[in-house]
Design an enzyme around this catalytic site. Sequence first.
Site, PDB file in Angstrom:
ATOM      1  N   ASP A 183      -5.201   5.080  -5.575  1.00 41.57           N
ATOM      2  CA  ASP A 183      -5.997   6.101  -4.604  1.00 41.57           C
ATOM      3  C   ASP A 183      -6.289   7.297  -5.209  1.00 41.57           C
ATOM      4  O   ASP A 183      -5.932   7.532  -6.196  1.00 41.57           O
ATOM      5  CB  ASP A 183      -4.883   6.123  -3.355  1.00 41.57           C
ATOM      6  CG  ASP A 183      -5.946   6.211  -2.212  1.00 41.57           C
ATOM      7  OD1 ASP A 183      -6.962   6.583  -1.985  1.00 41.57           O
ATOM      8  OD2 ASP A 183      -5.421   5.993  -0.987  1.00 41.57           O
ATOM      9  N   ASP A 200     -12.012   4.256   5.016  1.00 40.32           N
ATOM     10  CA  ASP A 200     -11.137   3.330   5.289  1.00 40.32           C
ATOM     11  C   ASP A 200     -11.461   2.565   6.657  1.00 40.32           C
ATOM     12  O   ASP A 200     -12.165   3.420   7.483  1.00 40.32           O
ATOM     13  CB  ASP A 200      -9.581   4.038   5.740  1.00 40.32           C
ATOM     14  CG  ASP A 200      -8.941   4.439   4.343  1.00 40.32           C
ATOM     15  OD1 ASP A 200      -9.165   4.269   3.117  1.00 40.32           O
ATOM     16  OD2 ASP A 200      -7.782   4.797   4.625  1.00 40.32           O
ATOM     17  N   SER A 239     -10.528   3.903  -6.524  1.00 35.14           N
ATOM     18  CA  SER A 239     -10.901   4.476  -5.123  1.00 35.14           C
ATOM     19  C   SER A 239     -11.681   5.678  -5.346  1.00 35.14           C
ATOM     20  O   SER A 239     -12.299   6.353  -4.289  1.00 35.14           O
ATOM     21  CB  SER A 239      -9.632   4.984  -4.392  1.00 35.14           C
ATOM     22  OG  SER A 239      -8.848   3.751  -4.060  1.00 35.14           O
ATOM     23  N   ASP A 265       0.912  -1.322   0.125  1.00 34.33           N
ATOM     24  CA  ASP A 265      -0.102   0.054  -0.050  1.00 34.33           C
ATOM     25  C   ASP A 265       0.897   1.119   0.168  1.00 34.33           C
ATOM     26  O   ASP A 265       1.872   1.092  -0.568  1.00 34.33           O
ATOM     27  CB  ASP A 265      -0.836   0.109   1.143  1.00 34.33           C
ATOM     28  CG  ASP A 265      -2.303   0.689   0.978  1.00 34.33           C
ATOM     29  OD1 ASP A 265      -2.248   1.894   1.174  1.00 34.33           O
ATOM     30  OD2 ASP A 265      -3.179   0.098   0.850  1.00 34.33           O
ATOM     31  N   ASP A 266       0.496   2.188   0.563  1.00 36.53           N
ATOM     32  CA  ASP A 266       1.058   3.590   0.510  1.00 36.53           C
ATOM     33  C   ASP A 266       2.486   3.801   1.201  1.00 36.53           C
ATOM     34  O   ASP A 266       2.769   2.767   2.113  1.00 36.53           O
ATOM     35  CB  ASP A 266       0.183   4.731   1.097  1.00 36.53           C
ATOM     36  CG  ASP A 266       0.674   6.166   0.293  1.00 36.53           C
ATOM     37  OD1 ASP A 266       1.635   6.289  -0.213  1.00 36.53           O
ATOM     38  OD2 ASP A 266       0.120   6.931   0.779  1.00 36.53           O
TER      39      ASP A 266
HETATM   40  C1  LIG Z   1     -13.563   4.178  11.956  1.00 37.63           C
HETATM   41  O1  LIG Z   1     -13.630   4.660  13.312  1.00 37.63           O
HETATM   42  C2  LIG Z   1     -12.805   5.886  13.592  1.00 37.63           C
HETATM   43  C3  LIG Z   1     -12.732   6.016  14.954  1.00 37.63           C
HETATM   44  O2  LIG Z   1     -13.928   5.961  15.602  1.00 37.63           O
HETATM   45  C4  LIG Z   1     -13.796   6.879  12.816  1.00 37.63           C
HETATM   46  O3  LIG Z   1     -13.217   8.258  13.042  1.00 37.63           O
HETATM   47  C5  LIG Z   1     -13.755   6.693  11.280  1.00 37.63           C
HETATM   48  O4  LIG Z   1     -14.768   7.643  10.657  1.00 37.63           O
HETATM   49  C6  LIG Z   1     -14.319   5.125  11.253  1.00 37.63           C
HETATM   50  N1  LIG Z   1     -14.317   4.840   9.744  1.00 37.63           N
HETATM   51  C7  LIG Z   1     -15.352   4.246   9.096  1.00 37.63           C
HETATM   52  C8  LIG Z   1     -15.228   3.875   7.754  1.00 37.63           C
HETATM   53  O5  LIG Z   1     -16.301   3.978   9.837  1.00 37.63           O
END
Ligand SMILES: *[C@@H]1O[C@H](CO)[C@@H](O)[C@H](O)[C@H]1NC(C)=O
Length: 419
Positions: free
Chosen positions: A157, A218, A189, A79-80
Amino acid sequence: MNSGHLAFFLSIFATTQALDNGLALTPPMGWMHWQRFRCLIDCDIYPDECVSENLFRVMADHLASDGYLEAGYEYIMIDDCWASKERTSEGKLQPDPIRFPSGLKNLSDYVHGKGLKFGIYGDYGTLTCGGYPGSKDYLEIDANTFAEWGVDYLKLDGCYSDYHTIEGGYIKMGKYLNATGRPIVYSCSWPAYQEPEGLKSNYSLLSEVCNLWRNWDDIEDSWYNVTEILQWFADNQDRISQFSGPGHWNDPDMLIIGNYGLSFEQSKAQMAIWAVMAAPLIMSVDLRTIDQKAKDILLNKDVIAVNQDPLGIMGRLVLTKERIDIWTKPVLPKIDDSYSYAIGFLSHRVDGYPRRINFTLSELGINSSKQYTLKDLFEPENEQKIVTTKKLVFIRVKPTGGVLLLATPEDNSIKNQKR
Ligand SMILES: *[C@@H]1O[C@H](CO)[C@@H](O)[C@H](O)[C@H]1NC(C)=O
Ligand SMILES: *[C@@H]1O[C@H](CO)[C@@H](O)[C@H](O)[C@H]1NC(C)=O
Ligand SMILES: *[C@@H]1O[C@H](CO)[C@@H](O)[C@H](O)[C@H]1NC(C)=O
Ligand SMILES: *[C@@H]1O[C@H](CO)[C@@H](O)[C@H](O)[C@H]1NC(C)=O
Ligand SMILES: *[C@@H]1O[C@H](CO)[C@@H](O)[C@H](O)[C@H]1NC(C)=O
Ligand SMILES: *[C@@H]1O[C@H](CO)[C@@H](O)[C@H](O)[C@H]1NC(C)=O
């Protein structure tokens, strides 16, 4: 069975011109460094974990020798944070000379020597998300460089680009990749940059240009992230699920099984629903230290078979009962007009004991005159049940846990012949 849904799937396939590079006919499976190793580039502080040729060689060794390759995990993907901050004097990307002293062709040869396939990361914008050189203005040169290195899979990406006009660059890169003559799985992406901004990506176009695409943000190492991602996929399934199929897949991001954030039950839940969604199965875990229980989940052959089913239908959330989500996916074998179904359960409950719920197959949209054998894929020692589609079935789902059942129609004709 829900022939209505299937007819809908088939009509979409008939009218969409999907990317035709012969690749990713089932969801790609492999290992990618990002979720577990991120942008660890200080090899003095993290000698065993930094993004370096050593890390990929060691992980390739484990993929090839510990049963992962045999189970289908064939791609090892960088990855990156692999690149040097400077291009060469000819404008080519080059790996960081300290961390990849042997070069990427050498690493690619090593990976191929193990029977694995080699994946790499780029970014369509001016810079990668980690601040390394992006491919804007260098698309052709980068496509050629990747092909020279023997790359089999590119994750492109979209950081540092304009997400309103991003598709054009991805289309161009797809053409340059094709022109290299080397079959390269193309992971896009752009929805992950558009959808969170409230834009609705063009999935018809995605399936024409890309083998898979990241739809949403992500994943990070938590159960909260698994459930948030599934919520987005459930909320948008009517719009996106029909675009998944052989050669082109929605990608909810990596499996975090074996890391720090998921319990054993939550790990089964992620694996179950990723299998039902026909999601790419991309591990991101330290294969040197993974515990046996997590490994058994990742290597469960029956669950992988659901994910890799040749029909390639993306499963859907069909019912939520007592805060337990039920997802179904038609799979083979098909007996007469009746498909088999994978039925995934994911519990949002936290009340301490395995909740007992009931359902009928008919309630899940599976209407057939056939009887079905129900097998519990994570706990095959549980008694198999034979049910009609109207019969109440009781199962228990552990708090924030997952279950995956396979419902196979009984072949009455074979039974009759045997008698
Ligand atoms: C994953 O969890 C983090 C920390 O709570 C949050 O900031 C982020 O938006 C979450 N990402 C997804 C894809 O739910
Ligand atoms: C390439 O890798 C092999 C091992 O796979 C190693 O023996 C060789 O020295 C490497 N070549 C270079 C130029 O570093
Ligand atoms: C390039 O595209 C053509 C037309 O879609 C396809 O037949 C061919 O397999 C592709 N080649 C590669 C290397 O992707
Ligand atoms: C989506 O892309 C297709 C080409 O694949 C195009 O025909 C269609 O007009 C696009 N839809 C929108 C809303 O732009
Ligand atoms: C089946 O579950 C429902 C709640 O979803 C419950 O009301 C009903 O009593 C259950 N049926 C039996 C026979 O346990
Ligand atoms: C099949 O199942 C669905 C979902 O429960 C139901 O709405 C539909 O009426 C059923 N169709 C038939 C023919 O029984």
